[in-house]
Each structure stands twice: as structure tokens, then as C-alpha cells.
Design a protein around this motif. Structure first.
Motif, PDB file in Angstrom:
ATOM      1  N   LEU A   1    -100.185  22.737 -32.652  1.00 53.63           N
ATOM      2  CA  LEU A   1     -98.893  22.174 -32.285  1.00 53.63           C
ATOM      3  C   LEU A   1     -98.394  21.072 -33.220  1.00 53.63           C
ATOM      4  O   LEU A   1     -97.210  21.059 -33.576  1.00 53.63           O
ATOM      5  N   PRO A   2     -99.252  20.121 -33.651  1.00 55.01           N
ATOM      6  CA  PRO A   2     -98.748  19.044 -34.515  1.00 55.01           C
ATOM      7  C   PRO A   2     -98.212  19.553 -35.860  1.00 55.01           C
ATOM      8  O   PRO A   2     -97.431  18.851 -36.514  1.00 55.01           O
ATOM      9  N   ASN A   3     -98.608  20.758 -36.271  1.00 54.71           N
ATOM     10  CA  ASN A   3     -98.221  21.282 -37.577  1.00 54.71           C
ATOM     11  C   ASN A   3     -97.059  22.265 -37.518  1.00 54.71           C
ATOM     12  O   ASN A   3     -96.651  22.796 -38.559  1.00 54.71           O
ATOM     13  N   LEU A   4     -96.535  22.498 -36.306  1.00 58.24           N
ATOM     14  CA  LEU A   4     -95.524  23.539 -36.133  1.00 58.24           C
ATOM     15  C   LEU A   4     -94.186  22.959 -35.695  1.00 58.24           C
ATOM     16  O   LEU A   4     -94.135  21.985 -34.940  1.00 58.24           O
ATOM     17  N   SER A   5     -93.114  23.599 -36.140  1.00 62.32           N
ATOM     18  CA  SER A   5     -91.784  23.257 -35.652  1.00 62.32           C
ATOM     19  C   SER A   5     -91.572  23.901 -34.283  1.00 62.32           C
ATOM     20  O   SER A   5     -92.348  24.765 -33.856  1.00 62.32           O
ATOM     21  N   ASP A   6     -90.499  23.503 -33.594  1.00 64.18           N
ATOM     22  CA  ASP A   6     -90.202  24.088 -32.284  1.00 64.18           C
ATOM     23  C   ASP A   6     -90.023  25.601 -32.391  1.00 64.18           C
ATOM     24  O   ASP A   6     -90.513  26.356 -31.540  1.00 64.18           O
ATOM     25  N   ASP A   7     -89.305  26.038 -33.421  1.00 64.96           N
ATOM     26  CA  ASP A   7     -89.077  27.480 -33.595  1.00 64.96           C
ATOM     27  C   ASP A   7     -90.382  28.210 -33.886  1.00 64.96           C
ATOM     28  O   ASP A   7     -90.595  29.341 -33.412  1.00 64.96           O
ATOM     29  N   GLU A   8     -91.255  27.597 -34.655  1.00 62.34           N
ATOM     30  CA  GLU A   8     -92.549  28.227 -34.954  1.00 62.34           C
ATOM     31  C   GLU A   8     -93.406  28.332 -33.694  1.00 62.34           C
ATOM     32  O   GLU A   8     -94.125  29.323 -33.504  1.00 62.34           O
ATOM     33  N   ILE A   9     -93.317  27.345 -32.830  1.00 62.80           N
ATOM     34  CA  ILE A   9     -94.050  27.400 -31.559  1.00 62.80           C
ATOM     35  C   ILE A   9     -93.510  28.535 -30.696  1.00 62.80           C
ATOM     36  O   ILE A   9     -94.280  29.298 -30.094  1.00 62.80           O
ATOM     37  N   PHE A  10     -92.186  28.676 -30.659  1.00 61.55           N
ATOM     38  CA  PHE A  10     -91.585  29.768 -29.889  1.00 61.55           C
ATOM     39  C   PHE A  10     -92.045  31.123 -30.414  1.00 61.55           C
ATOM     40  O   PHE A  10     -92.397  32.021 -29.626  1.00 61.55           O
TER      41      PHE A  10
END
Length: 426
Positions: free
Chosen positions: A75-84
Motif C-alpha cells: 500500500l505505501p508504494n501504490l497510488s489510489d488507482d493502482e490499489i483499485f
């Protein structure tokens, strides 16, 4: 006539409308933090486990939990869109036809193209941008130099609510248009534009740079597409609305019923009574029910049509009832196809249905508190066949073909009309 919404593109609006709810006013997500994402992810899977009838029917809970744990660490390395996108992959891995996750509508900016997957090696433009009419019929070769097979493999990992090869390819054709999806999967270099490489109808190759547009502008960005030749048209219909209508053909002694969406039960009953009366008065012997673009609803409403039609003695119940299906025939559309076959002795003509006859369906939705992602899940399990199959297999399988389609030929109706004439001449 709306026989080929894959050409006219209106199913895109329907699906997005269903996914994003009836209220056009969408809640704005809060500014996300790691803690808010952890809260949403925990709530996502806890809720699914409670509400879904059998969440881990295709993959073990342990395997899903491993993927969730890996995502939580990243999570700390990802953007919101990447998490989605990561969540989309996990939900997709559940392999559930009515369980999926979707972002807010602004996520789905799209390129002005409509594709159809004839095969994994033959994906063509069936509606071109107004600025590039020469792309009609063109085969897609690559996007930003990413070859077609890589695009297909990557996009299939994140499509939602697909059940078999047919619905997977229907979803693939749409997701390949979403600019953010292509960028997040590493297929394109930029989010706002991409270079599409095509093999044109004349055998030449062409690279076209296209810019992404908001989904609300999608339909008006496209040309009119191919005009399908058919004796049945909504503007000649006798009863109904543009999504459920009836047209008799006296010469063929045939009733054509176009069934794309579900009204309420009372409206369906009134429609069915009116249609049945006209069929009896005209001495009609054949019925064609077209559910190619029926993506679902309440199949109990569809049974009203079955019940009223079944009382008509003049119908040729041995050979005269036909149902046209496609990869877009999904959920309740598939369920009613099974009913038509079993209760009306219908011959199924076309492609296998996009959803399987023995499967999880009957869905509800909820929204995650912080990200406002929308989640759908299955509540019931239905069995409509004694045997397991990928879709309801047609009695007469007619595979979509570009050479036929570009001439405006409705191969399914053409086959049915010839069969009706053959039976009349016996």
C-alpha cells in the motif's frame, strides 16, 4: 433496430448505469490514506464473506488472503488507482459471474472506438471514430507497441463479472478502451492518449494517435456503424417500447419479440397479454424471441411472457419457436433462455450465452466507506441444466463473422427465416 448493440454501443451505458447505481449524483471519495485503505479492504472482504452465498467456491480463502496480505504490504508504494486495479485482480480471481468492483465513473475515460472480439487473434473495430472512418473493420495489432496477445492477457486479469469465454471477450472489448486501465497495466505510456496500430481492410497498416474522452462523450464520438438488414424494426413494431417490443410478419406467420430489458411484472403481463391476443387473431404459428442484448434483470418477470405464450394452441410447438442468443445474453437473460428452451421447446440460435446455466447470480451492491468503490456480490445459486456447460449451448451455433457482418447481414435471423420457410414448404 437494436439487434446488434455491440455495433450501436448502448449496452456500455446500461452496464455503467447498473454498476454506478440509479443516482447520478456520486459521492466524492475522501482523500485516501494507508489507514483508510486498510479499513476499506478489511470491510470489503468481511462484507463479501458475510453476504455472498459462497465466496470461495472457485478459489480457496487461503489463496485470496495471501493476495490481500501482499497488497496490504504494498500500500505505501501504490497510488489510489493502482490499489483499485490490484483489488480488481483479486476480485476477478474469485471467478464469480456476479461479483465485481468498480470505481467512480470518472475513472472510465475511454478511447473513441468500439471493438468486437471475433477471436483472440481477430479483434476489430465495429464502430470507428468520426475523425477516422477508415478504421471500420480494422484489426487491432498493438497499442503503444504492446502486442495484441499481451493486451488480451493483461486486460482479462482485471475485467469484472465474466463467466465464460464469451462474456470474458465481451468485457475485454470494453475494458480495452479504458485509458486508465491500459496505463495502469503498463500497456500504454500515457493516460490521456495512445498510439493504436491497425491492419486496415485494404491490407495496409496504420498507426493512429487517439485521445481519451469522458465516457459521457463516448457515443457521440463514434460514427453510425453498420446498418443491419432485417424485416424487423422497432419503428414497425405493433406493441412495446424500444427495449421490449413485438412485430408480426403475416407472410412468415411469425411473431418477433425483441427482449433487451425487463419492465416490472405488471407491465410485462400487459405486454404479454396484448402480444398473445394479436398472435391468436393473426393465426401466427412461429415465435422468435431475441435476447441477444439481454444483460439481465428479474427472470421471474420473464416467466410472465412464457406463461402467456404457452396458452396459444396455434403455435407450432414442435418446430416453430426460436430464441436468438449471444455473448451478451447474461444473468436473467440466460435464465429465461433456459426457460424458453424447457417450457416452450425453443430452438436456441446464435452464440452460447455469456453466463453459465449452473452458477451464482442474483446480485446486490454495497459501497466502501472511504474510497466509495462499488462492490457487487452473488446471493443465490441456480441450476438450469442437468449438465455443466460454458453458457447455454445453441442448438444451431452461428459464429459471428466480420465478412458477413460488414454486409449488414443478420446471420441468426437469416437462418431462422430460412428454417421457417423450409417448414412451411414441407
Amino acid at each position: 433496430m437494436k439487434l446488434f448493440n455491440c455495433i450501436k454501443g448502448s449496452l456500455l451505458i446500461l452496464i455503467l448505469f447498473v454498476f454506478f447505481g440509479c443516482n447520478n449524483k456520486q459521492e466524492v471519495p475522501a482523500k485516501m490514506t494507508i489507514e483508510k485503505w486498510k479499513d476499506d479492504i478489511e470491510n470489503l472482504f468481511n462484507t463479501l464473506e458475510i453476504k455472498h452465498i459462497n465466496l470461495y467456491h472457485s478459489v480457496s480463502k487461503n489463496k485470496v488472503q495471501q493476495k490481500v496480505n501482499s497488497l496490504l504490504k504494498e500500500l505505501p508504494n501504490l497510488s489510489d488507482d493502482e490499489i483499485f486495479i490490484s483489488l480488481s485482480k483479486i476480485i476477478r480471481s474469485l471467478d464469480d459471474s456476479h461479483t465485481g468492483i468498480w470505481a467512480q465513473s470518472k475513472f472510465y475515460d475511454t478511447y473513441p472506438l468500439e471493438f468486437f472480439v471475433f477471436s483472440d487473434e481477430d479483434i476489430r473495430v465495429i464502430r470507428a471514430p468520426k475523425q477516422h472512418p477508415e478504421l471500420l473493420g480494422a484489426k487491432l495489432l498493438s497499442i503503444d507497441k504492446t502486442p495484441l496477445y499481451e493486451i488480451t492477457n493483461d486486460v482479462l486479469l482485471i475485467i469484472q463479472c465474466a463467466d465464460n469465454w464469451y462474456s470474458e471477450r465481451e468485457r475485454l472489448a470494453r475494458y480495452m478502451n479504458y485509458s486508465k486501465v491500459l496505463k495502469l497495466l503498463g500497456i500504454t505510456k500515457k493516460e490521456e492518449s495512445a498510439n493504436f496500430e491497425f491492419l486496415l481492410e485494404d491490407g495496409t497498416q496504420k498507426i493512429v494517435e487517439l485521445k481519451a474522452i469522458p465516457k459521457v462523450d463516448y457515443l457521440k464520438s463514434l460514427d453510425k456503424g453498420i446498418k443491419i438488414i432485417s424485416p424487423f424494426h422497432f419503428d414497425k413494431s405493433l406493441i412495446g417500447t424500444n427495449y421490449l417490443w413485438y412485430q408480426p410478419n403475416d407472410e412468415l406467420k411469425t411473431a418477433y419479440i425483441y427482449f433487451e430489458e425487463y419492465p416490472n411484472a405488471l407491465q410485462m403481463r400487459r405486454f404479454s397479454i396484448a402480444v398473445s391476443r394479436d398472435i391468436i387473431q393473426k393465426g401466427i404459428e412461429n415465435i422468435v424471441i431475441d435476447v441477444r442484448n439481454n444483460g439481465g434483470g428479474n427472470f421471474y418477470v420473464g416467466l410472465e411472457l412464457v406463461k402467456l405464450l404457452s396458452f396459444i394452441n396455434k403455435i407450432d410447438w414442435q418446430n416453430g419457436v426460436y430464441v436468438i442468443t449471444s455473448r451478451k445474453t447474461y444473468s436473467a437473460g440466460m435464465s429465461n433462455t433456459a426457460h424458453f428452451k424447457e417450457l416452450l421447446n425453443a430452438k436456441i440460435v446464435g452464440e452460447p450465452t455469456g453466463s453459465n446455466p449452473n452458477d451464482y447470480q442474483d446480485s446486490e451492491m454495497f459501497q466502501l466507506k472511504n474510497s466509495k468503490l462499488r462492490v457487487q456480490f452473488s446471493k443465490r445459486y441456480y441450476r438450469f441444466q442437468d449438465t455443466v456447460s460454458n453458457g447455454i449451448i445453441p442448438d444451431f451455433y452461428i459464429k459471428p463473422n466480420w465478412e458477413t457482418l460488414k454486409k449488414g447481414i443478420d446471420s441468426n435471423l437469416q437462418w431462422i427465416i430460412e428454417d421457417i420457410k423450409h417448414n412451411q414448404n414441407k
